[in-house]
Enzyme design. Structure first.
Site, PDB file in Angstrom:
ATOM      1  N   ASN A 206    -168.702  54.920  44.942  1.00  0.00           N
ATOM      2  CA  ASN A 206    -168.462  54.046  43.785  1.00  0.00           C
ATOM      3  C   ASN A 206    -167.798  52.750  44.233  1.00  0.00           C
ATOM      4  O   ASN A 206    -166.857  52.773  45.030  1.00  0.00           O
ATOM      5  CB  ASN A 206    -167.531  54.802  42.819  1.00  0.00           C
ATOM      6  CG  ASN A 206    -167.370  54.150  41.461  1.00  0.00           C
ATOM      7  OD1 ASN A 206    -168.360  53.881  40.778  1.00  0.00           O
ATOM      8  ND2 ASN A 206    -166.135  53.909  41.060  1.00  0.00           N
TER       9      ASN A 206
ATOM     10  N   GLU B 118    -164.509  52.225  46.612  1.00  0.00           N
ATOM     11  CA  GLU B 118    -164.130  50.874  47.051  1.00  0.00           C
ATOM     12  C   GLU B 118    -163.768  50.771  48.540  1.00  0.00           C
ATOM     13  O   GLU B 118    -162.700  50.278  48.896  1.00  0.00           O
ATOM     14  CB  GLU B 118    -162.984  50.351  46.176  1.00  0.00           C
ATOM     15  CG  GLU B 118    -163.359  50.317  44.701  1.00  0.00           C
ATOM     16  CD  GLU B 118    -162.212  49.930  43.772  1.00  0.00           C
ATOM     17  OE1 GLU B 118    -161.113  49.631  44.244  1.00  0.00           O
ATOM     18  OE2 GLU B 118    -162.437  49.941  42.549  1.00  0.00           O
TER      19      GLU B 118
ATOM     20  N   ASP C 196    -167.426  46.826  31.990  1.00  0.00           N
ATOM     21  CA  ASP C 196    -166.745  45.992  30.992  1.00  0.00           C
ATOM     22  C   ASP C 196    -167.119  44.548  31.293  1.00  0.00           C
ATOM     23  O   ASP C 196    -167.339  44.183  32.445  1.00  0.00           O
ATOM     24  CB  ASP C 196    -165.229  46.234  30.907  1.00  0.00           C
ATOM     25  CG  ASP C 196    -164.463  46.074  32.214  1.00  0.00           C
ATOM     26  OD1 ASP C 196    -165.031  45.569  33.208  1.00  0.00           O
ATOM     27  OD2 ASP C 196    -163.269  46.441  32.237  1.00  0.00           O
TER      28      ASP C 196
ATOM     29  N   GLU D 152    -168.174  51.740  35.410  1.00  0.00           N
ATOM     30  CA  GLU D 152    -166.919  51.169  34.888  1.00  0.00           C
ATOM     31  C   GLU D 152    -167.210  49.893  34.106  1.00  0.00           C
ATOM     32  O   GLU D 152    -166.473  48.908  34.196  1.00  0.00           O
ATOM     33  CB  GLU D 152    -165.929  50.882  36.027  1.00  0.00           C
ATOM     34  CG  GLU D 152    -165.606  52.110  36.860  1.00  0.00           C
ATOM     35  CD  GLU D 152    -164.524  51.879  37.913  1.00  0.00           C
ATOM     36  OE1 GLU D 152    -163.798  50.864  37.840  1.00  0.00           O
ATOM     37  OE2 GLU D 152    -164.395  52.730  38.806  1.00  0.00           O
TER      38      GLU D 152
ATOM     39  N   HIS E 191    -167.699  45.564  36.639  1.00  0.00           N
ATOM     40  CA  HIS E 191    -166.664  44.764  35.966  1.00  0.00           C
ATOM     41  C   HIS E 191    -167.160  43.316  35.976  1.00  0.00           C
ATOM     42  O   HIS E 191    -167.131  42.643  37.004  1.00  0.00           O
ATOM     43  CB  HIS E 191    -165.329  44.888  36.699  1.00  0.00           C
ATOM     44  CG  HIS E 191    -164.756  46.275  36.639  1.00  0.00           C
ATOM     45  ND1 HIS E 191    -164.310  46.840  35.467  1.00  0.00           N
ATOM     46  CD2 HIS E 191    -164.568  47.216  37.602  1.00  0.00           C
ATOM     47  CE1 HIS E 191    -163.854  48.056  35.704  1.00  0.00           C
ATOM     48  NE2 HIS E 191    -164.008  48.317  36.988  1.00  0.00           N
TER      49      HIS E 191
HETATM   50  O1  G3I Z   1    -148.104  55.608  34.377  1.00  0.00           O
HETATM   51  C1  G3I Z   1    -147.227  54.528  34.737  1.00  0.00           C
HETATM   52  C2  G3I Z   1    -146.053  54.482  33.809  1.00  0.00           C
HETATM   53  O2  G3I Z   1    -145.308  55.667  33.972  1.00  0.00           O
HETATM   54  C3  G3I Z   1    -145.230  53.251  34.141  1.00  0.00           C
HETATM   55  O3  G3I Z   1    -144.181  53.128  33.243  1.00  0.00           O
HETATM   56  C4  G3I Z   1    -146.091  52.003  34.082  1.00  0.00           C
HETATM   57  C5  G3I Z   1    -145.317  50.745  34.476  1.00  0.00           C
HETATM   58  O4  G3I Z   1    -146.118  49.857  35.220  1.00  0.00           O
HETATM   59  O5  G3I Z   1    -147.147  52.142  34.973  1.00  0.00           O
HETATM   60  C6  G3I Z   1    -147.990  53.244  34.664  1.00  0.00           C
HETATM   61  O6  G3I Z   1    -149.001  53.308  35.595  1.00  0.00           O
HETATM   62  C7  G3I Z   1    -150.042  52.349  35.468  1.00  0.00           C
HETATM   63  C8  G3I Z   1    -151.345  53.077  35.268  1.00  0.00           C
HETATM   64  O7  G3I Z   1    -152.400  52.147  35.274  1.00  0.00           O
HETATM   65  C9  G3I Z   1    -151.393  53.844  33.949  1.00  0.00           C
HETATM   66  O8  G3I Z   1    -151.319  52.968  32.892  1.00  0.00           O
HETATM   67  C10 G3I Z   1    -150.057  51.525  36.730  1.00  0.00           C
HETATM   68  O9  G3I Z   1    -148.897  50.732  36.827  1.00  0.00           O
HETATM   69  C11 G3I Z   1    -151.287  50.647  36.748  1.00  0.00           C
HETATM   70  O10 G3I Z   1    -151.389  50.028  38.016  1.00  0.00           O
HETATM   71  C12 G3I Z   1    -152.522  51.479  36.507  1.00  0.00           C
HETATM   72  O11 G3I Z   1    -153.633  50.613  36.482  1.00  0.00           O
HETATM   73  C13 G3I Z   1    -154.891  51.241  36.649  1.00  0.00           C
HETATM   74  C14 G3I Z   1    -155.582  50.671  37.895  1.00  0.00           C
HETATM   75  O12 G3I Z   1    -156.860  51.253  38.020  1.00  0.00           O
HETATM   76  C15 G3I Z   1    -154.780  50.964  39.155  1.00  0.00           C
HETATM   77  O13 G3I Z   1    -155.409  50.437  40.270  1.00  0.00           O
HETATM   78  C16 G3I Z   1    -155.729  50.955  35.432  1.00  0.00           C
HETATM   79  O14 G3I Z   1    -155.168  51.626  34.298  1.00  0.00           O
HETATM   80  C17 G3I Z   1    -157.154  51.444  35.640  1.00  0.00           C
HETATM   81  O15 G3I Z   1    -157.968  50.976  34.597  1.00  0.00           O
HETATM   82  C18 G3I Z   1    -157.705  50.895  36.956  1.00  0.00           C
HETATM   83  O16 G3I Z   1    -158.987  51.426  37.146  1.00  0.00           O
HETATM   84  C19 G3I Z   1    -159.703  50.958  38.302  1.00  0.00           C
HETATM   85  C20 G3I Z   1    -160.588  52.094  38.781  1.00  0.00           C
HETATM   86  O17 G3I Z   1    -159.805  53.253  38.992  1.00  0.00           O
HETATM   87  C21 G3I Z   1    -161.344  51.716  40.044  1.00  0.00           C
HETATM   88  N1  G3I Z   1    -162.091  50.490  39.849  1.00  0.00           N
HETATM   89  C22 G3I Z   1    -161.327  49.364  39.313  1.00  0.00           C
HETATM   90  C23 G3I Z   1    -160.620  49.751  38.045  1.00  0.00           C
HETATM   91  C24 G3I Z   1    -159.905  48.566  37.434  1.00  0.00           C
HETATM   92  O18 G3I Z   1    -158.875  48.109  38.264  1.00  0.00           O
END
Ligand code: G3I
Length: 302
Positions: free
Chosen positions: A168, A127, A234, A232, A204
């Protein structure tokens, strides 16, 4: 074939899913993964904040668990992601100039080195472009300058010469200013011998996304001489509209010989990052959705 993985394998492709290791203990989650998918990517646990929470101290527990699961179940592994502006640990955000560059190179060496031999394709850089085709003004861009992307690819190549190295991004699903910019970068890298093997088209999408140039866009990257992967996928929505969009995307990949695999960004709507959009192939109870049938048919008919 009657599973996604078997149907994709008939043309030498993989069908993958983004996985969170802490969910593998849920029996329906693991059973669906193992039955339908033959590739895994870490949804979060191989990112910079997860793998190097303190400078120079690497933790690989979650990623190692995914690699072991893949190897025990006949799956390949995509690596996601070595360098990204998001999900950087706090200590990275404070670095400037050559300190950031050296930290980036050390991170790539540490992570890609640890997983060397286990990863089919790495999302080396994620990105880095804006919608208008300009470079995103991240800390990497601002502190290191334009060369940061090729520096990252060279470091990844040195750390794991066997892995395919991908750029990517999202929003590069059709022909548009952003995908044009990525296209020119790949063309330039190939011309100058910067190691790059593939482009990850995140995809996405929504049921009403314009997919009019989706296939043409995959084909033009393939014609440059790199593989393309749908990384990715969806698609928000439900029913026939969602199924049709999934069919179009799947048929596009199957029509491009260098489109080597498809990954959906999760398994079940239950744990999708897009929650309310119900964008995946299995509902919250792990039942196959209409979109599942469309994908399986498209894989089988190719
Ligand atoms: O692990 C912590 C946990 O300890 C905490 O209690 C909780 C409270 O908010 O947060 C948890 O972390 C979260 C993490 O996902 C695991 O669930 C983060 O806040 C959250 O921001 C994070 O989101 C991820 C996101 O990337 C971050 O930018 C999504 O799961 C994940 O699906 C998403 O994936 C991205 C790709 O890497 C790149 N392309 C876009 C895609 C969708 O946004």
């Amino acid at each position: 074939a009657d599973t996604l993985r078997a149907a994709a394998a008939e043309s030498g492709r993989y069908y993958g899913a983004a996985v969170a290791p802490h969910l593998l203990g849920e029996s329906d989650y693991a059973a669906t993964l193992n039955r339908e998918f033959n590739s895994i990517v870490a949804e979060n646990v191989m990112k910079w904040d997860a793998t190097e929470p303190n400078q120079g101290q690497f933790t690989f527990q979650g990623g190692d668990q995914l690699v072991a699961h893949a190897q025990n179940n006949g799956m390949s592994v995509r690596g996601h992601t070595l360098v990204w502006h998001a999900q950087q640990p706090g200590w990275v955000q404070g670095l400037t100039g050559d300190n950031l560059r050296r930290a980036m190179l050390n991170h790539i060496d540490g992570v890609a080195g640890h997983y060397a031999g286990d990863i089919d394709s790495w999302d080396v850089v994620n990105e880095a472009f804006e919608w208008d085709g300009s470079r995103r003004q991240s800390n990497l861009q601002q502190q290191i300058g334009n060369g940061w992307i090729e520096d990252a690819f060279r470091a990844a190549d040195a750390a794991d010469p066997a892995a395919k190295l991908c750029y990517n991004d999202y929003g590069i699903d059709g022909v548009n200013p952003k995908s044009d910019a990525v296209y020119r970068m790949v063309q330039d890298f190939l011309a100058r011998g910067v190691p790059i093997d593939c482009v990850g088209v995140q995809s996405h999408l929504d049921s009403n996304s314009d997919l009019g140039t989706y296939r043409q866009n995959l084909q033009r990257f393939a014609d440059l001489g790199v593989d393309v992967q749908i990384t990715e996928l969806d698609i928000g929505g439900s029913g026939a509209a969602q199924a049709n969009a999934y069919r179009t995307v799947t048929e596009a990949c199957m029509a491009v010989s260098r489109c080597t695999g498809i990954t959906t960004w999760g398994i079940t709507d239950k744990y999708s990052w897009r929650g309310q959009d119900t964008p995946l192939l299995f509902d919250s109870n792990y039942q196959k959705k209409q979109a599942y049938g469309a994908v399986l048919e498209a894989l089988n008919n190719a």
